[in-house]
Design an enzyme around this catalytic site. Structure first.
Site, short mmCIF file in Angstrom:
data_model
loop_
_atom_site.label_atom_id
_atom_site.label_comp_id
_atom_site.label_asym_id
_atom_site.label_seq_id
_atom_site.Cartn_x
_atom_site.Cartn_y
_atom_site.Cartn_z
N HIS A 1 42.53 31.88 37.78
CA HIS A 1 42.72 33.14 37.07
C HIS A 1 42.88 32.85 35.60
O HIS A 1 43.47 31.84 35.23
CB HIS A 1 43.97 33.87 37.60
CG HIS A 1 43.98 35.30 37.21
ND1 HIS A 1 44.45 35.74 36.00
CD2 HIS A 1 43.56 36.40 37.88
CE1 HIS A 1 44.32 37.05 35.95
NE2 HIS A 1 43.78 37.48 37.07
N ASP B 1 42.22 38.02 45.46
CA ASP B 1 41.03 38.19 46.30
C ASP B 1 40.94 37.20 47.44
O ASP B 1 40.03 37.29 48.26
CB ASP B 1 39.77 38.05 45.42
CG ASP B 1 39.65 39.19 44.43
OD1 ASP B 1 39.90 40.33 44.84
OD2 ASP B 1 39.34 38.94 43.26
N1 CMC Z 1 36.75 26.59 41.52
C1 CMC Z 1 36.54 25.41 40.89
N2 CMC Z 1 36.81 25.20 39.59
C2 CMC Z 1 37.30 26.23 38.88
C3 CMC Z 1 37.56 27.49 39.46
C4 CMC Z 1 37.27 27.65 40.83
N3 CMC Z 1 37.47 28.82 41.43
N4 CMC Z 1 38.05 28.33 38.53
C5 CMC Z 1 38.11 27.62 37.40
N5 CMC Z 1 37.67 26.35 37.60
C6 CMC Z 1 37.63 25.26 36.61
C7 CMC Z 1 36.47 25.46 35.65
O1 CMC Z 1 35.32 24.77 36.09
C8 CMC Z 1 37.02 24.90 34.37
O2 CMC Z 1 36.96 23.48 34.45
P1 CMC Z 1 36.72 22.61 33.09
O3 CMC Z 1 37.91 22.90 32.20
O4 CMC Z 1 36.67 21.20 33.57
O5 CMC Z 1 35.43 23.09 32.51
C9 CMC Z 1 38.52 25.25 34.42
O6 CMC Z 1 38.82 25.40 35.82
C10 CMC Z 1 38.86 26.56 33.71
O7 CMC Z 1 37.97 27.56 34.18
P2 CMC Z 1 37.37 28.70 33.26
O8 CMC Z 1 36.16 29.25 33.90
O9 CMC Z 1 37.24 28.19 31.86
O10 CMC Z 1 38.57 29.73 33.30
P3 CMC Z 1 38.47 31.28 33.01
O11 CMC Z 1 39.84 31.71 32.68
O12 CMC Z 1 37.39 31.58 32.02
O13 CMC Z 1 38.00 31.90 34.42
C11 CMC Z 1 38.04 32.83 36.59
C12 CMC Z 1 38.86 32.50 35.32
C13 CMC Z 1 38.87 33.74 37.47
C14 CMC Z 1 36.76 33.59 36.18
C15 CMC Z 1 37.68 31.51 37.31
O14 CMC Z 1 38.87 30.86 37.72
C16 CMC Z 1 36.76 31.76 38.52
O15 CMC Z 1 35.54 31.81 38.36
N6 CMC Z 1 37.34 31.91 39.77
C17 CMC Z 1 36.56 32.24 40.92
C18 CMC Z 1 36.27 33.74 40.93
C19 CMC Z 1 37.48 34.57 41.30
O16 CMC Z 1 38.18 34.29 42.26
N7 CMC Z 1 37.70 35.66 40.53
C20 CMC Z 1 38.77 36.63 40.81
C21 CMC Z 1 39.81 36.64 39.73
S1 CMC Z 1 41.29 37.54 40.26
C22 CMC Z 1 40.78 39.16 40.49
C23 CMC Z 1 40.51 39.86 39.21
O17 CMC Z 1 41.47 40.20 38.49
O18 CMC Z 1 39.35 40.09 38.93
#
Ligand code: CMC
Length: 385
Positions: free
Chosen positions: A269, A326
């Site tokens: 998140h 989720d």
């Molecule tokens: N599985 C594997 N690696 C992950 C995941 C994951 N689910 N989420 C983040 N990472 C890694 C990502 O690869 C990155 O690694 P690095 O720093 O080495 O490049 C690091 O963690 C930070 O990730 P980010 O994408 O820069 O973080 P963000 O804050 O931009 O994204 C997120 C947050 C929710 C989009 C992401 O965690 C994700 O894609 N999760 C899966 C989708 C999901 O479950 N979304 C629902 C969110 S909760 C409901 C809502 O409010 O919408």
């Protein structure tokens, strides 16, 4: 170019002031108007939480009664709006239908176009809160080719939604009270989450003075993506693809592989760097529903094992990736009989009150300005044609 702060994804930009929801991501705290989410989920109803989000205080019993009565007065859709459904293919994604139908409401309620009038904004809020379960259930009924069911206004909000989803004109469907309670909890857990992508979209669309139905349609579009509300659908698809606990290691390895775009859906998140407090309640509710229905779903075993492995794996520990709201919701919705492509529709239905509360707060704020971010220009310098 040097004048602007470059903050892609708005990681460190506060776009507004708000008194609705507070999140402390490091501690895993979520408060609505100061009340912790677990207390709201376990001690109140979705409409009580809706009142709290919209008006800032918990309702007295009389206020709640009046509010529930107002919400139940607006549940029907204009018959011409009902005909709009026929324009969609039966296999259209229900989110596509919901987005279109909610946007089309702009053409029906002309008084709601006067967004400067607080009374008109309040009526728009009632209309949206009341009609969203009707629209959501109709998206489902249309996709399975069954007749639409009219709302029954003597039922609770969650019961009415289950009725419109699962009753048919040829049976005497009665919503199960335990399932209705779980549904209500799911609504509460999704009701608001401060400036996420869809809420920010609603605010940005609304900042130009656009009508509320168009703004909420914009929010629905933004919610749809798998990184946001679409994660519940993607998460259940992922659990089904994993299928059994002996394949978890393979998927965890894929999630850690930087050359593989795969991510563990329902994990991570932007704000929570601790367990998402909504996921805790969701996990409890998941066990309650499966026990009540006497369902042994192997996907729950996969989810629990996956959670355990991920919480111990250095990759997930270092990056502070925890299960989010989720992760368990899909298993509950599946047990209730809701098809996977309806999961994000239910998220949208639940989040509508949060969107409307933020939209209303924005319009009531005398400092409200049209949203207009700048950019860092990376194109050509001036050149002659
Ligand atoms: N599985 C594997 N690696 C992950 C995941 C994951 N689910 N989420 C983040 N990472 C890694 C990502 O690869 C990155 O690694 P690095 O720093 O080495 O490049 C690091 O963690 C930070 O990730 P980010 O994408 O820069 O973080 P963000 O804050 O931009 O994204 C997120 C947050 C929710 C989009 C992401 O965690 C994700 O894609 N999760 C899966 C989708 C999901 O479950 N979304 C629902 C969110 S909760 C409901 C809502 O409010 O919408």
């Amino acid at each position: 170019n040097g004048y602007f702060t470059f903050d892609p994804g708005f990681v460190s930009t506060a776009s507004c002031k708000s008194s609705i929801t507070y999140i402390d991501g490091d501690k895993g705290v979520l408060l609505h108007r100061g009340y912790p989410i677990d207390q709201l989920a376990n001690k109140s109803s979705y409409l009580e939480v809706s009142y709290l989000l919209l008006y800032g205080e918990r309702p007295t019993p009389e206020e709640l009664k009046e509010f529930v009565s107002m919400v139940s007065k607006h549940t029907m859709l204009n018959d011409q709006l009902v005909h709009l459904f026929q324009g969609f293919r039966r296999d259209a994604h229900p989110m596509a239908i919901m987005c279109g139908v909610v946007g089309a409401m702009s053409a029906f309620f002309h008084d709601s176009l006067d967004v400067g009038n607080p009374r008109h904004r309040e009526v728009a809020a009632f209309r949206l809160l009341s009609k969203m379960p009707t629209v959501a259930a109709m998206c489902y009924k249309y996709s399975v080719g069954q007749p639409f069911m009219y709302p029954q206004n003597d039922l609770s909000y969650a019961e009415n939604f289950l009725h419109m989803m699962f009753a048919t004109p040829c049976d005497n469907y009665k919503p199960d009270p335990i399932i209705a309670e779980a549904m209500d909890k799911i609504f509460i857990l999704h009701a608001d989450h401060e400036q996420n992508a869809s809420t920010s979209t609603v605010r940005l669309a609304g900042s130009s003075g656009a009508n509320p139905f168009a703004c909420i349609a914009a929010g629905i579009a933004s919610l749809w993506g798998p990184a946001h509300g679409g994660a519940n659908e993607a998460c259940l698809n992922m659990l089904e693809e994993i299928g059994s606990v002996d394949r978890i290691d393979e998927y965890v390895a894929k999630a850690k592989d930087k050359d593989d775009p795969f991510r563990l859906m329902g994990f991570g998140h932007r704000v929570y760097k601790n367990y998402d407090p909504r996921a805790t309640v969701m996990r409890e509710t998941c066990h309650e529903v499966l026990d009540h229905l006497n369902i042994q779903d192997p996907l729950l075993d996969v989810a629990m094992k996956l959670e355990k492995i991920a919480l111990e794996d250095p990759y997930f520990v270092e990056k502070k990736l925890y299960p989010n709201v989720d992760f368990y919701s899909g298993i509950i919705l599946k047990a209730i009989g809701i098809p996977t492509n309806m999961f994000t529709v239910i998220f949208a239905l639940s989040r509508t009150v949060g969107w409307i509360a933020h939209w209303g707060e924005m319009h009531a704020d005398p400092d409200n300005k049209i949203g207009r971010p700048r950019q860092l220009y990376t194109g050509d310098d001036v050149r002659d044609f």
